[in-house]
Design a protein around this motif. Sequence first.
Motif, PDB file in Angstrom:
ATOM      1  N   LEU A  34       0.674  -1.236   0.023  1.00 44.91           N
ATOM      2  CA  LEU A  34       0.241   0.120   0.201  1.00 44.91           C
ATOM      3  C   LEU A  34       0.867   1.469  -0.174  1.00 44.91           C
ATOM      4  CD1 LEU A  34      -2.456  -1.165   2.387  1.00 44.91           C
ATOM      5  CD2 LEU A  34      -2.657  -0.905  -0.325  1.00 44.91           C
ATOM      6  N   GLY A  35       1.915   0.866  -0.132  1.00 46.45           N
ATOM      7  CA  GLY A  35       3.139   2.164   0.189  1.00 46.45           C
ATOM      8  C   GLY A  35       3.155   2.870   1.733  1.00 46.45           C
ATOM      9  N   ILE A  36       2.826   1.584   2.637  1.00 43.67           N
ATOM     10  CA  ILE A  36       2.466   3.109   3.841  1.00 43.67           C
ATOM     11  C   ILE A  36       3.365   2.739   4.020  1.00 43.67           C
ATOM     12  CG2 ILE A  36       1.344   2.835   5.806  1.00 43.67           C
ATOM     13  CD1 ILE A  36      -1.246   1.767   4.777  1.00 43.67           C
ATOM     14  N   THR A  37       4.715   3.858   5.066  1.00 43.42           N
ATOM     15  CA  THR A  37       5.940   4.162   5.804  1.00 43.42           C
ATOM     16  C   THR A  37       6.256   4.705   6.888  1.00 43.42           C
ATOM     17  OG1 THR A  37       6.413   5.791   4.390  1.00 43.42           O
ATOM     18  CG2 THR A  37       6.344   4.127   3.035  1.00 43.42           C
ATOM     19  N   ALA A  38       5.226   5.784   7.233  1.00 46.03           N
ATOM     20  CA  ALA A  38       4.556   6.157   8.438  1.00 46.03           C
ATOM     21  C   ALA A  38       4.474   4.782   9.790  1.00 46.03           C
ATOM     22  CB  ALA A  38       4.189   7.685   8.759  1.00 46.03           C
ATOM     23  N   VAL A  39       4.910   4.265   9.736  1.00 42.12           N
ATOM     24  CA  VAL A  39       4.537   3.209  10.720  1.00 42.12           C
ATOM     25  C   VAL A  39       5.611   3.350  12.193  1.00 42.12           C
ATOM     26  CG1 VAL A  39       4.028   0.824  11.499  1.00 42.12           C
ATOM     27  CG2 VAL A  39       3.894   1.474   9.603  1.00 42.12           C
ATOM     28  N   GLU A  40       5.373   3.770  13.495  1.00 42.02           N
ATOM     29  CA  GLU A  40       6.206   3.207  14.714  1.00 42.02           C
ATOM     30  C   GLU A  40       5.353   2.343  15.053  1.00 42.02           C
ATOM     31  OE1 GLU A  40       7.691   6.258  18.205  1.00 42.02           O
ATOM     32  OE2 GLU A  40       7.023   6.817  16.439  1.00 42.02           O
ATOM     33  N   MET A  41       6.746   1.648  15.759  1.00 42.67           N
ATOM     34  CA  MET A  41       6.454   0.480  16.775  1.00 42.67           C
ATOM     35  C   MET A  41       6.675   0.413  18.876  1.00 42.67           C
ATOM     36  SD  MET A  41       6.241  -2.833  14.021  1.00 42.67           S
ATOM     37  CE  MET A  41       7.389  -2.361  13.654  1.00 42.67           C
ATOM     38  N   LYS A  42       6.652   0.312  19.441  1.00 43.37           N
ATOM     39  CA  LYS A  42       7.008  -0.209  20.781  1.00 43.37           C
ATOM     40  C   LYS A  42       6.711  -0.968  21.770  1.00 43.37           C
ATOM     41  CE  LYS A  42       9.485   4.355  20.039  1.00 43.37           C
ATOM     42  NZ  LYS A  42      10.929   4.042  20.376  1.00 43.37           N
ATOM     43  N   PRO A  43       7.426  -1.422  22.840  1.00 41.34           N
ATOM     44  CA  PRO A  43       7.149  -2.753  22.856  1.00 41.34           C
ATOM     45  C   PRO A  43       5.622  -2.832  23.962  1.00 41.34           C
ATOM     46  CG  PRO A  43       8.922  -2.334  24.102  1.00 41.34           C
ATOM     47  CD  PRO A  43       8.902  -1.514  23.121  1.00 41.34           C
ATOM     48  N   SER A  44       5.427  -1.527  24.240  1.00 43.85           N
ATOM     49  CA  SER A  44       3.744  -1.427  25.349  1.00 43.85           C
ATOM     50  C   SER A  44       3.534   0.028  24.882  1.00 43.85           C
ATOM     51  CB  SER A  44       4.211  -0.953  27.049  1.00 43.85           C
ATOM     52  OG  SER A  44       5.092  -0.669  27.227  1.00 43.85           O
ATOM     53  N   GLN A  45       2.176   0.452  25.440  1.00 44.68           N
ATOM     54  CA  GLN A  45       1.554   1.957  24.966  1.00 44.68           C
ATOM     55  C   GLN A  45       1.977   3.028  25.666  1.00 44.68           C
ATOM     56  OE1 GLN A  45      -2.728   1.622  25.000  1.00 44.68           O
ATOM     57  NE2 GLN A  45      -2.683   3.677  25.286  1.00 44.68           N
ATOM     58  N   ASP A  46       2.733   2.258  27.342  1.00 41.66           N
ATOM     59  CA  ASP A  46       3.473   3.381  28.181  1.00 41.66           C
ATOM     60  C   ASP A  46       4.689   4.260  27.432  1.00 41.66           C
ATOM     61  OD1 ASP A  46       1.662   2.683  29.576  1.00 41.66           O
ATOM     62  OD2 ASP A  46       2.869   1.935  31.030  1.00 41.66           O
ATOM     63  N   ASP A  47       4.729   3.032  26.480  1.00 43.36           N
ATOM     64  CA  ASP A  47       6.304   3.129  26.074  1.00 43.36           C
ATOM     65  C   ASP A  47       6.441   5.152  25.009  1.00 43.36           C
ATOM     66  OD1 ASP A  47       7.637   1.340  27.467  1.00 43.36           O
ATOM     67  OD2 ASP A  47       7.322   0.531  26.184  1.00 43.36           O
ATOM     68  N   PHE A  48       5.550   4.968  24.326  1.00 41.29           N
ATOM     69  CA  PHE A  48       5.031   5.881  23.227  1.00 41.29           C
ATOM     70  C   PHE A  48       5.706   7.448  24.018  1.00 41.29           C
ATOM     71  CE2 PHE A  48       3.223   2.560  21.030  1.00 41.29           C
ATOM     72  CZ  PHE A  48       3.675   3.269  20.089  1.00 41.29           C
TER      73      PHE A  48
END
Length: 543
Positions: A411-425
Motif C-alpha cells: 500500500l505504500g504506507i511508510t509512517a509506522v512506529e512500534m514500541k513494546p508497550s503503550q506506555d513507551d509512546f
Amino acid sequence: MSEEHLSRLSRRALLKVGGAAFAGLSAYSMGLRLAGAQEEQVLKVAHPVFTMDWSPLRGGGHHFRWNSLWWAAPMYFDAESALQPYVFASWEPSDDARTWTFKIADDAKFSDGSPITSADVKGSWELAAMPASKSQRVAQLLSGVEGYDAVVGGSASEIPGIATPDESTVVVTLTAPDPVFHMRIANHIAPIVKASEARDESGNEVLDWYMPENGGSVSGPFKMTSVDLDAGTLVFEPNENFFGPAPKLARVDITTVEDAVAATALLQAGDYNAHTELVTSTIIQDLGAEFSAGPIIPTGQHFWLNTSRAPFDDPKVREALILAVDRDGLFQATFPDGPHKKADQIIFPVPGSEDSGFKPYPYDPERAKQLLAESSYGGPERLPKILIAGISSPARAVAGQYIAEQWRQNLGITAVEMKPSQDDFGPEGSQVQVMRDDVGTRVPDAVAYLAGAIASSSSTATNKLGGYKNEKVDALLEEAAALPVDDPERIAKAQEAQRLFREDYCFIPWYHEAMSRWALPSVKNIDKNLDWQVATPWAVEIG
C-alpha cells in the motif's frame, strides 16, 4: 580461577547484563555448565520480570502463573479442560440457574491445619472484589453476583449474594441466570485464602500477609519459605498439611532472568529446567519441541484496530489494511515450527469453532489498494502515522515488523512506529491505533469467549477497539447467555455474532495459543490449564 567460579560469574553476567552480550556464543563457551549434578526433584524456574508483589489476589501478571503452587481454587480445569473438584466437592444449580449451592470438601484445610470454611470462601471473593486489591480479572468470576457492583465500586465491603448457611456450604445468588457460573469460578483468579489473616477491619488486604515472615497460611500444595524480592528469588517447599495428593517435588526455586536470550542459554545449559513464559520465534529450534508443546487453549493473540482513531475510524481503511497482510506469511514469520496454530476467527477451540458460515479474511493486495483509494484519505500519503503497541517479546516484535512491511510493500504506507508497550509512546501513547493483545476465556464456551472479546462491555471493545459497539452482536450474545449449555441455539447465536463482527473489520487475526509446558523434557506433569497455571502441581516431578 576455578571452573566453578567462572561458571558463577557467567551466570551472574547473564542475569544482570542479558543475553545480547553473548550473542553467537555456545552455552559451553560461556562456561554455563553446572558445577555439579543437578539436585533431584527441584523445579528451577527462570522468571522473566522482577515481580515485587506476589499477592495471589491480583488476577494477573507473570506471578499469577504460579498461583496454583500455593493456593487452592474452588474447582479447576485439568489439562484436558475437564472440570475437577478441589475446595468445592460438589456444585448444584437451581432450576433457573440463578442460584448455585456449593459444598466444601470435608478434608479441605489450610497449611496451619485449620479447616477451610464458607466464611473463608466468601471473604476471599469479597477481598478480590475490593477496589484496593486491583484484581485484573475478578469480574470474570463475580460480576453476575448480587451485590458485587457495590463492592467493586467501593461503597460496600460485603457481597450479599454470597451466603454461608453453615461452615461447609456456600450459596451464590446471581442477578440473572447463568448456566456456566460454576465454570467461571473454576480457576485461581481469586483463590481461597484465610480471610481472617488476609483482610483488615475495613475489609481490605493486609500488607504482605502472605509472606513467610508474616505467617500467612496457604491452601495449596506448596508454601513460600524464602523470598528476596530485590534479588528476584523465591523458594517454595511442600505444605505438610495439604489436603490433596502429597507433592512429588522437594522444592521449587524461582529466579528472575529478564532477558529471553539469556534465559534460553541458561535452560540449554541446565541451570534451569522451566520458565514462566518464554515467547521467541526460535523456541523449538533452541529448546526442542517438547519444551513448548501443549494443547491449543481458548486464547488468541491478535492485532486490534482502534475504530475511534484516525485512520481506523474509516471502515475502508480498516478493511484495506487487513486485506493487505498475508496472514499465512505472518504466522510463518513468527512461529514456523509451532507450537501455536494460525488464527482466522476468534472462538477456538471451544464448541462452535467449526463454523462453515465464517469466511476468513483473504489476502488481496489489489482489493486493498482499491479500498484505500476509495477511503476518505484517498491514499497512503494522507494517512497519519500509525502506532503499533504491545510487541514486548521477540516473536511479537517480528509480527509487528512483518505487518508494517506488508503495508509498505502493498500500500505504500511508510509512517509506522512500534514500541513494546503503550506506555513507551510517552505523550503519543493515547494515540495508539493498533494494539497487539490476547483475548480468551476461562470457560470452554463460545458465548463466554465472545462476551469478553467483542461485546461492547468487554475490555477489548472499550479500550483496544476504541469503544466498539454493534447492537446486533450484543443482542445475540445476551440472548445466547441465557440458554442452556447444551442448547444448539446457544452456539448458533455465538457464531452469528462472530460473523457480524467480522464484517466490521476490526482486527488482524494472528494465532491461537498453545498452552506451552515451558519446561525441559526432564520435567513431568507440568501441563497447564485454561488459566495458564499448572493444573496438578502436586504431580510435577523431575525424571
